[in-house]
Design a protein around this motif. Structure first.
Motif, mmCIF file in Angstrom:
data_model
loop_
_atom_site.group_PDB
_atom_site.id
_atom_site.type_symbol
_atom_site.label_atom_id
_atom_site.label_comp_id
_atom_site.label_asym_id
_atom_site.label_seq_id
_atom_site.Cartn_x
_atom_site.Cartn_y
_atom_site.Cartn_z
ATOM 1 N N PHE A 185 12.274 12.044 -10.890
ATOM 2 C CA PHE A 185 11.948 10.776 -10.252
ATOM 3 C C PHE A 185 10.700 10.900 -9.389
ATOM 4 O O PHE A 185 10.235 11.992 -9.076
ATOM 5 C CB PHE A 185 13.123 10.264 -9.411
ATOM 6 C CG PHE A 185 13.523 11.167 -8.276
ATOM 7 C CD1 PHE A 185 12.903 11.062 -7.040
ATOM 8 C CD2 PHE A 185 14.523 12.109 -8.430
ATOM 9 C CE1 PHE A 185 13.264 11.880 -5.986
ATOM 10 C CE2 PHE A 185 14.895 12.936 -7.388
ATOM 11 C CZ PHE A 185 14.265 12.822 -6.163
ATOM 12 N N LEU A 186 10.203 9.742 -9.008
ATOM 13 C CA LEU A 186 9.045 9.642 -8.132
ATOM 14 C C LEU A 186 9.486 8.937 -6.862
ATOM 15 O O LEU A 186 10.229 7.953 -6.924
ATOM 16 C CB LEU A 186 7.945 8.844 -8.827
ATOM 17 C CG LEU A 186 6.581 8.762 -8.149
ATOM 18 C CD1 LEU A 186 5.852 10.084 -8.285
ATOM 19 C CD2 LEU A 186 5.755 7.653 -8.781
ATOM 20 N N LEU A 217 12.721 5.092 -4.767
ATOM 21 C CA LEU A 217 12.848 6.111 -5.802
ATOM 22 C C LEU A 217 12.703 5.423 -7.150
ATOM 23 O O LEU A 217 13.388 4.435 -7.427
ATOM 24 C CB LEU A 217 14.203 6.822 -5.718
ATOM 25 C CG LEU A 217 14.518 7.575 -4.423
ATOM 26 C CD1 LEU A 217 15.792 8.397 -4.598
ATOM 27 C CD2 LEU A 217 13.368 8.463 -3.985
ATOM 28 N N LEU A 218 11.797 5.948 -7.973
ATOM 29 C CA LEU A 218 11.534 5.375 -9.288
ATOM 30 C C LEU A 218 11.870 6.399 -10.363
ATOM 31 O O LEU A 218 11.657 7.600 -10.177
ATOM 32 C CB LEU A 218 10.059 4.985 -9.429
ATOM 33 C CG LEU A 218 9.409 4.187 -8.291
ATOM 34 C CD1 LEU A 218 7.943 3.966 -8.597
ATOM 35 C CD2 LEU A 218 10.111 2.867 -8.088
ATOM 36 N N ASP A 219 12.368 5.916 -11.499
ATOM 37 C CA ASP A 219 12.539 6.828 -12.624
ATOM 38 C C ASP A 219 11.193 7.021 -13.313
ATOM 39 O O ASP A 219 10.181 6.437 -12.905
ATOM 40 C CB ASP A 219 13.620 6.330 -13.595
ATOM 41 C CG ASP A 219 13.273 4.987 -14.237
ATOM 42 O OD1 ASP A 219 12.077 4.625 -14.270
ATOM 43 O OD2 ASP A 219 14.194 4.293 -14.712
ATOM 44 N N ARG A 235 0.850 -1.188 0.000
ATOM 45 C CA ARG A 235 0.000 0.000 0.000
ATOM 46 C C ARG A 235 0.885 1.237 0.000
ATOM 47 O O ARG A 235 1.642 1.487 0.922
ATOM 48 C CB ARG A 235 -0.925 0.005 1.219
ATOM 49 C CG ARG A 235 -1.934 -1.117 1.192
ATOM 50 C CD ARG A 235 -2.878 -1.011 2.363
ATOM 51 N NE ARG A 235 -3.764 0.128 2.262
ATOM 52 C CZ ARG A 235 -4.892 0.134 1.580
ATOM 53 N NH1 ARG A 235 -5.247 -0.922 0.892
ATOM 54 N NH2 ARG A 235 -5.665 1.200 1.563
ATOM 55 N N ASN A 236 0.786 2.036 -1.047
ATOM 56 C CA ASN A 236 1.588 3.245 -1.171
ATOM 57 C C ASN A 236 0.842 4.393 -0.506
ATOM 58 O O ASN A 236 -0.131 4.895 -1.053
ATOM 59 C CB ASN A 236 1.826 3.573 -2.645
ATOM 60 C CG ASN A 236 2.569 2.451 -3.327
ATOM 61 O OD1 ASN A 236 3.509 1.927 -2.762
ATOM 62 N ND2 ASN A 236 2.131 2.074 -4.506
ATOM 63 N N TYR A 237 1.288 4.811 0.670
ATOM 64 C CA TYR A 237 0.529 5.793 1.426
ATOM 65 C C TYR A 237 0.871 7.224 1.085
ATOM 66 O O TYR A 237 0.073 8.110 1.335
ATOM 67 C CB TYR A 237 0.728 5.557 2.924
ATOM 68 C CG TYR A 237 -0.274 4.569 3.433
ATOM 69 C CD1 TYR A 237 -0.028 3.210 3.306
ATOM 70 C CD2 TYR A 237 -1.480 4.982 3.965
ATOM 71 C CE1 TYR A 237 -0.962 2.292 3.736
ATOM 72 C CE2 TYR A 237 -2.408 4.069 4.397
ATOM 73 C CZ TYR A 237 -2.147 2.723 4.285
ATOM 74 O OH TYR A 237 -3.072 1.829 4.700
ATOM 75 N N PHE A 238 2.024 7.476 0.529
ATOM 76 C CA PHE A 238 2.281 8.843 0.104
ATOM 77 C C PHE A 238 3.386 8.872 -0.906
ATOM 78 O O PHE A 238 4.148 7.944 -1.046
ATOM 79 C CB PHE A 238 2.633 9.768 1.278
ATOM 80 C CG PHE A 238 2.554 11.210 0.897
ATOM 81 C CD1 PHE A 238 3.694 11.930 0.623
ATOM 82 C CD2 PHE A 238 1.335 11.831 0.757
ATOM 83 C CE1 PHE A 238 3.618 13.250 0.239
ATOM 84 C CE2 PHE A 238 1.252 13.145 0.377
ATOM 85 C CZ PHE A 238 2.400 13.858 0.125
ATOM 86 N N ARG A 239 3.439 9.960 -1.611
ATOM 87 C CA ARG A 239 4.353 10.095 -2.700
ATOM 88 C C ARG A 239 4.710 11.556 -2.886
ATOM 89 O O ARG A 239 3.989 12.434 -2.471
ATOM 90 C CB ARG A 239 3.711 9.591 -3.987
ATOM 91 C CG ARG A 239 2.547 10.482 -4.386
ATOM 92 C CD ARG A 239 1.315 10.333 -3.512
ATOM 93 N NE ARG A 239 0.505 11.523 -3.494
ATOM 94 C CZ ARG A 239 0.427 12.340 -2.471
ATOM 95 N NH1 ARG A 239 1.142 12.146 -1.410
ATOM 96 N NH2 ARG A 239 -0.346 13.377 -2.501
ATOM 97 N N SER A 240 5.816 11.819 -3.514
ATOM 98 C CA SER A 240 6.148 13.188 -3.851
ATOM 99 C C SER A 240 6.890 13.162 -5.169
ATOM 100 O O SER A 240 7.701 12.278 -5.409
ATOM 101 C CB SER A 240 7.018 13.812 -2.766
ATOM 102 O OG SER A 240 7.194 15.177 -3.013
ATOM 103 N N LEU A 241 6.595 14.122 -6.016
ATOM 104 C CA LEU A 241 7.095 14.074 -7.378
ATOM 105 C C LEU A 241 8.061 15.196 -7.663
ATOM 106 O O LEU A 241 7.840 16.328 -7.292
ATOM 107 C CB LEU A 241 5.920 14.159 -8.358
ATOM 108 C CG LEU A 241 6.293 14.271 -9.834
ATOM 109 C CD1 LEU A 241 6.880 12.953 -10.302
ATOM 110 C CD2 LEU A 241 5.089 14.635 -10.663
ATOM 111 N N LEU A 242 9.154 14.859 -8.320
ATOM 112 C CA LEU A 242 10.018 15.862 -8.901
ATOM 113 C C LEU A 242 10.151 15.506 -10.368
ATOM 114 O O LEU A 242 9.711 14.457 -10.804
ATOM 115 C CB LEU A 242 11.381 15.863 -8.196
ATOM 116 C CG LEU A 242 12.185 17.152 -8.347
ATOM 117 C CD1 LEU A 242 11.544 18.277 -7.553
ATOM 118 C CD2 LEU A 242 13.602 16.946 -7.861
#
Length: 402
Positions: free
Chosen positions: A14-15, A26-28, A4-11
């Protein structure tokens, strides 16, 4: 996968995804894992990145807060005696004189690095329930608690507004507040099914007295059909991620439907729907409003929809996408017109190819006279194409000579 992905932040590059199991990935932009951090044994509540993408703040359900450099040894740790739901690092944390971040649990705390590199905490707000969300832009910090949304001016250290929560019947933990800065002075608030667009303005010197030197004006306010899980700006319009419930035709019981991604044009007291798409994500039947999140990449018109089991990337449609849709619907006349109007900007389609497909479509439908009339415009002076099309008409016995 499956966590369960509870939070995320984007630049832009990367994600960052935090999971129920206390890990941060960290994902590309293609979704490949580039780094992994074991932060906590329990769920990650929020992640915050500065604008440079070099520093990350993470908070978790066991009260841990970490702020560290992704490419340096810089690191801060703190453990509280209660779950910390919110963390936000200063947008320019990479600069030495902006080493600040805020955390939110029962209090909104500001941490500033001072003399001897020691971190000094100070209370910005408390006493109105848990801090539910924080967004930091420039010199302004906006946060939501159980009562509403506040904005703090970090230059004057004055709170400049309080925007009350409209529907107090909704549990704030189940229907969380969505906050988004469109620019340095425009805050967008989505809570329940209510949207408010707030503009921060300078107060005239003659109006100051004991008032803050800035104030907030609500310039747009409207309700939506469904509950809001996230929102983001796109030019002068809004992208809204909606949590949808509907009545099942089989059981006549209310159930969770697929989430929607809508583009709306704000009006002073309402909005105009520009487009609406239902999203297919795994397990949507069991999801709640709080399980969906929307992040976006400024300047690239990329939108990331996060659900417990999927990340969906959406991008603004261009004219090539529009022509694809028209061709899929066999609207060849409209596709040809769209290509002619946008011939300098389309990259995927060619006017001639669309025109030839249009002629073939008309012939398949038996509309030979119309197909023949279209040949003059589409084929122009291309003798090879004329010979080919004339032969096709002759083969099916539709070549007429006068």
């Amino acid at each position: 996968k499956g966590s369960r992905n509870y939070f995320r932040s984007l630049l832009v590059l990367f994600l960052a995804l935090g999971t129920h199991y206390g890990k941060v990935y960290l994902l590309d932009v293609q979704g490949n894992i580039t780094q992994k951090f074991d932060v906590s044994p329990v769920k990650i509540n929020q992640i915050s990145l500065d604008e440079s993408g070099e520093h990350m703040g993470v908070c978790s359900e066991d009260g841990k807060v970490q702020v560290f450099g992704l490419y340096s040894a810089e690191e801060f740790h703190e453990t509280f005696d209660c779950p910390i739901k919110i963390v936000a690092v200063h947008p320019h944390f990479v600069r030495s004189h902006f080493k600040q971040f805020v955390t939110g649990g029962k209090k909104l705390l500001l941490y500033e690095r001072g003399w001897m590199n020691r971190w000094k905490p100070s209370v910005l707000h408390e006493g109105e329930g848990n801090i539910r969300n924080v967004k930091w832009r420039g010199h302004l910090i906006a946060w939501a608690n159980n009562m509403g949304v506040k904005i703090l001016d970090m230059i004057s250290k004055q709170r400049i507004t309080n925007v009350p929560r409209d529907d107090i019947s909704l549990r704030p933990d189940m229907y969380p507040c969505s906050l988004c800065w469109k620019d340095n002075l425009t805050l967008i608030i989505g809570w329940g099914n209510s949207v408010k667009i707030c503009s921060v303005k300078e107060r005239h010197a003659s109006e100051m007295r004991d008032l803050p030197n800035r104030y907030v004006e609500i310039v747009f306010q409207f309700d939506t059909e469904f509950y809001i899980s996230g929102l983001a700006p796109i030019c002068d319009q809004l992208v809204i991620l909606s949590y949808v419930k509907e009545i099942s035709e089989k059981t006549e019981v209310e159930c969770c439907a697929r989430p929607r991604l809508d583009i709306v044009q704000p009006l002073p007291e309402s909005c105009e729907e520009i487009s609406s798409d239902a999203l297919t994500v795994r397990g949507f039947q069991e999801n709640e409003c709080r399980d969906y999140h929307l992040e976006y990449s400024e300047g690239e018109s990329l939108f990331y929809i996060i659900s417990p089991r999927d990340v969906v990337v959406a991008k603004e449609r261009d004219q090539d996408d529009h022509i694809d849709w028209l061709l899929e619907k066999k609207k060849y006349e409209e596709a040809l017109m769209a290509a002619e109007i946008s011939q300098k900007t389309i990259k995927k389609h060619k006017i001639l190819d669309i025109g030839l497909a249009y002629i073939n479509h008309l012939m398949e439908k038996g509309e030979y006279d119309l197909a023949a009339r279209k040949c003059q415009k589409i084929l122009g002076k291309n003798t090879e194409l004329w010979e080919f099309e004339v032969y096709k008409f002759k083969e099916i016995g539709q070549l007429k000579v006068s």
